[in-house]
Design a protein around this motif. Sequence first.
Motif, PDB file in Angstrom:
ATOM      1  N   ALA A  59      54.157  39.797  34.476  1.00 53.62           N
ATOM      2  CA  ALA A  59      52.872  39.166  34.767  1.00 53.62           C
ATOM      3  C   ALA A  59      52.923  38.456  36.117  1.00 53.62           C
ATOM      4  O   ALA A  59      51.899  38.283  36.780  1.00 53.62           O
ATOM      5  CB  ALA A  59      52.518  38.165  33.666  1.00 53.62           C
ATOM      6  N   TYR A  60      54.119  38.071  36.541  1.00 54.56           N
ATOM      7  CA  TYR A  60      54.267  37.340  37.793  1.00 54.56           C
ATOM      8  C   TYR A  60      54.366  38.290  38.993  1.00 54.56           C
ATOM      9  O   TYR A  60      54.092  37.894  40.128  1.00 54.56           O
ATOM     10  CB  TYR A  60      55.514  36.446  37.688  1.00 54.56           C
ATOM     11  N   GLN A  89      51.839  38.409  41.872  1.00 56.21           N
ATOM     12  CA  GLN A  89      51.784  37.213  42.712  1.00 56.21           C
ATOM     13  C   GLN A  89      52.912  37.248  43.734  1.00 56.21           C
ATOM     14  O   GLN A  89      52.825  36.683  44.809  1.00 56.21           O
ATOM     15  CB  GLN A  89      51.932  35.938  41.850  1.00 56.21           C
ATOM     16  N   SER A 149      52.901  49.326  39.394  1.00 56.65           N
ATOM     17  CA  SER A 149      51.753  49.842  38.637  1.00 56.65           C
ATOM     18  C   SER A 149      52.064  51.227  38.087  1.00 56.65           C
ATOM     19  O   SER A 149      51.747  51.541  36.939  1.00 56.65           O
ATOM     20  CB  SER A 149      50.513  49.926  39.529  1.00 56.65           C
ATOM     21  N   ALA A 155      37.904  36.695  37.638  1.00 54.66           N
ATOM     22  CA  ALA A 155      39.338  36.908  37.713  1.00 54.66           C
ATOM     23  C   ALA A 155      39.940  36.313  38.975  1.00 54.66           C
ATOM     24  O   ALA A 155      41.145  36.414  39.197  1.00 54.66           O
ATOM     25  CB  ALA A 155      39.637  38.397  37.660  1.00 54.66           C
ATOM     26  N   ALA A 206      43.749  36.862  40.192  1.00 53.20           N
ATOM     27  CA  ALA A 206      43.822  38.129  40.911  1.00 53.20           C
ATOM     28  C   ALA A 206      42.769  38.153  42.002  1.00 53.20           C
ATOM     29  O   ALA A 206      41.624  38.529  41.775  1.00 53.20           O
ATOM     30  CB  ALA A 206      43.618  39.293  39.945  1.00 53.20           C
ATOM     31  N   GLN A 251      45.633  43.658  42.419  1.00 53.31           N
ATOM     32  CA  GLN A 251      46.233  42.735  41.453  1.00 53.31           C
ATOM     33  C   GLN A 251      45.490  42.804  40.124  1.00 53.31           C
ATOM     34  O   GLN A 251      46.090  42.890  39.061  1.00 53.31           O
ATOM     35  CB  GLN A 251      46.177  41.305  41.985  1.00 53.31           C
ATOM     36  N   TYR A 252      44.145  42.793  40.240  1.00 51.48           N
ATOM     37  CA  TYR A 252      43.328  42.862  39.026  1.00 51.48           C
ATOM     38  C   TYR A 252      43.618  44.148  38.257  1.00 51.48           C
ATOM     39  O   TYR A 252      43.800  44.149  37.041  1.00 51.48           O
ATOM     40  CB  TYR A 252      41.853  42.784  39.406  1.00 51.48           C
ATOM     41  N   TYR A 279      46.328  45.887  38.332  1.00 57.12           N
ATOM     42  CA  TYR A 279      47.657  45.792  37.734  1.00 57.12           C
ATOM     43  C   TYR A 279      47.589  45.074  36.384  1.00 57.12           C
ATOM     44  O   TYR A 279      48.196  45.504  35.409  1.00 57.12           O
ATOM     45  CB  TYR A 279      48.605  45.054  38.680  1.00 57.12           C
ATOM     46  N   TYR A 280      46.815  43.977  36.346  1.00 58.36           N
ATOM     47  CA  TYR A 280      46.725  43.236  35.085  1.00 58.36           C
ATOM     48  C   TYR A 280      46.037  44.060  33.993  1.00 58.36           C
ATOM     49  O   TYR A 280      46.398  43.982  32.827  1.00 58.36           O
ATOM     50  CB  TYR A 280      46.008  41.905  35.294  1.00 58.36           C
ATOM     51  N   LEU A 311      48.658  46.234  32.710  1.00 57.83           N
ATOM     52  CA  LEU A 311      49.648  45.503  31.921  1.00 57.83           C
ATOM     53  C   LEU A 311      49.118  45.235  30.515  1.00 57.83           C
ATOM     54  O   LEU A 311      49.826  45.441  29.526  1.00 57.83           O
ATOM     55  CB  LEU A 311      49.995  44.187  32.631  1.00 57.83           C
ATOM     56  N   VAL A 312      47.828  44.815  30.438  1.00 58.83           N
ATOM     57  CA  VAL A 312      47.255  44.508  29.125  1.00 58.83           C
ATOM     58  C   VAL A 312      47.225  45.771  28.255  1.00 58.83           C
ATOM     59  O   VAL A 312      47.678  45.768  27.113  1.00 58.83           O
ATOM     60  CB  VAL A 312      45.841  43.911  29.268  1.00 58.83           C
TER      61      VAL A 312
END
Lengths: 293, 339
Positions: B21-22, B25, B36, B155, B159, B164-165, B167-168, B171-172
Motif C-alpha cells: 500500500a505504501y 507513495q 502494477s 482520492a 492518490a 497511483q489511484y 494502483y490502489y 491492489l483492492v
Amino acid sequence: MTLFLQQLMNGIGNGVVYASVALALVLIYRTTGILNFAQGEMALFSTYITWKLTDAGLGIIAAIAVSTLIAFVFGAIIERVLIRPVEHASPFVILIVTIGMFLAISSITVTIFGDDEKQLPSAFSERAWSVADVSVTLEFVGLVVVLAAECLLLWLLLQRTKLGLGLRAVASNPESARLVGISSGTMLMFGWAIAAALGAIGGAVYVPTTPALTAGSMQAVLVYALAAATLGGFDSPLGAVVGGLIVGVAEALAIQYVEPLHDITLVVPFILIGAVLLFKPTGLFGRRIVERV
Amino acid sequence: MASRRKWTSFAVAMLVLAWLAYVPQFYGQSELVPWSEALYFSIAALGLNLLTGYNGQISIGHGAFFGVGAYTTAILMEHNAWQFLPTLPIVIAVALVVGAAFGFPALRLKGLYLALITLGIAALFPDLVNRFASKYGTAGTSLIQPPRVLAPEWASGFAEADDQYRYYMLLVVGVVMLILAANLVRGRFGRALVAVRDHEAAASTLGVNIARVKVGAFAISAAYAAVAGSLSVLVNGSANAGKIEVFRQSILFLVAVVIGGTATVAGPVIGAYVVVFGQDFAKDIFDDKPELAPAVFGVLLVVLMYVLPDGIVGGWRRLIARRSRSDGLPPLPSASPAH
C-alpha cells in the motif's frame, strides 16, 4: 482438379516438415516422458548454423550434414547437463526447465546471429516436372524422400540394432532395463541427440520453402508439430508422421476452399484434434494407459 | 505451535500488504509500472493455481482468457462508454461461460494432451481477435485504447496522480481475489479439487461430482485470468493480442505458479512478483544487449528449478520443518521433502 492436386501437394510438403519435428518430439517423449518445448528453438539454432556454414562458402548438403552432427552433440550435452538433474522431478519442474531453455535458446540465437532476415539456399535445385498439369517440384519430391528416409533409418535403428533395443527397453521400463545392464542415462542422451539431429534436418529443409530465415521461423512449426503429435498419439512415431501429413493437408485445403477460415487457418488442426480426442483421448495411434487402482 | 505459525503468517501478510500500500507513495510513475503489472499477474497466477496446482489440470492457454477479459473491458469502455468497475461483473460472467465451454472438452483429456490443447487456445486467440475485434480497434487493427481511468476528487488524499489511484484499485481487487481464493481452497470445493487431482476414482466414490468440479475449476480460473486481463487495461491503457505476447503470458502464468509453489495460497503471488521483477532484473544486467534478457531469465528459471523444485513456498516450508525438527520437536508429516 488441378488446383486440388496442387494444394494437396503443398499440404503434403508442409506436412512432411511438421511430421519430422513431431517425430523428434515423440522420440523424446517416448524415451524420457518429457515434452520438449525447446525442440523448435533447438532446430532454429541448428538451422542458423547451417546458414552460417553456407554463408562461409560450404555447400548446402555438406552444411546440413555438419550442422546435424553439431545438433547431435548439442542434444546430448543438453540432456546430460540440463535435463539429467531434474529427470526424476515432477513433470511441472521439467516443463518449466524446457520453457527456460526455450526462452534462453531463442534469445541466444538472436544475439549470435542477429534478427535480420537471412536467405538459406535450398538443398534441392529448382527443377520441376509437369505431371497431368500439376507441377511437381524437385523440392517437394526431396522433402518426401527426406521424411521417408528419416522414418526408415529411425525404424531400422529402433527395431534392428542393439542400441535401438536399449532405447526401447529404457522407454518401456527404465528400472528393469537397468537391471539387465542397460545404462539408461546413455540411452536418454542418445534419444535427445537423435531428436536434436532430426530437428536440424527438418529446419534446414523447411526454411528454404518459407520467405526467409528469422528468429520466429520455427515457432509456428512447433505449434503445428505439437498438433500433429497430439493428433497421432503422443507415444507413436507412426502417429506423428500420419498426424503431420493430416495437419499439413487439412491446412492447405482449408486455405483454398473454406473462405471464412482465411487468416485463421490455425483453427484447422485444433478442430481436428478436438474432434479426434473426443472419441480417442490418446490420439489416433496412441496407446491407452491402463492405471491400476 | 500451529496457531503460533498462523499468527506469524498473518503478521507477515499484514506487513507485506502495508508495504504494497505504501509502494505508490515511495516510487515515481515509471517505477510503479512493474508493481502494477505484478499485481494483475498475481491474480492470473492465483486463478491458474486453482486449476493446475489444486486440481492438477495443466493449462498453457490462460493468456487467451486474460485476453478475453482485456477485450471485454476495453470494448465496453471504448464503444459503450462504460466506467471501468461495472465492466468487471460482465468480464467475470463472460469468462465463466468461456472457461466452462473449454472445461467440458477438457474432461476427456489429461496431462500432456490437455496442456497441448490449451496451448492451441493461446495460439488461436490472436487470430480470432484479429478477425473479430479489429472492427473496434484503431485503424482496423485489434489494438483498442479505451479512455484512461482518472483519479477522482475524493482520492486526492492518498492518490494525487492517476497511476497511483489505478494502483490502489488493482491492489483492492487483488486482495479481494486472494481472500476469495484462500477461502475457496480451504472449503468444501477446495477439498474436492484436491481429491479429484489425487485420485479420481476415490473422489467419485466419496460422492464428489468429478465433471462438475473439473469444469468448475476451469471456469473459475478463467474468470481469474480474465479479471487480471481487465486490470491490465487499467495499467497499460490498451488491450492488444500479439501472437507472441499471448503465448508468452500463458507460459509466464504457469511459470509463476510453479516457481512460487503449486497448491499453496501465497505461492502464485510470490511467483508473479519473481516473474515480473526477474524479467526487469534480466533486462538491467545486459543494458546494451536487450535481446539477451530472455536468456538470463531462462537461466534463472532453470536454476530456480534445480534449487527449489517444489517452488519458493515449498522450499520455505522445508526450511521451517528442518528448523523445528532441530528444536527437538517431532517432524510434521508433511516435513519430509518430496523425493
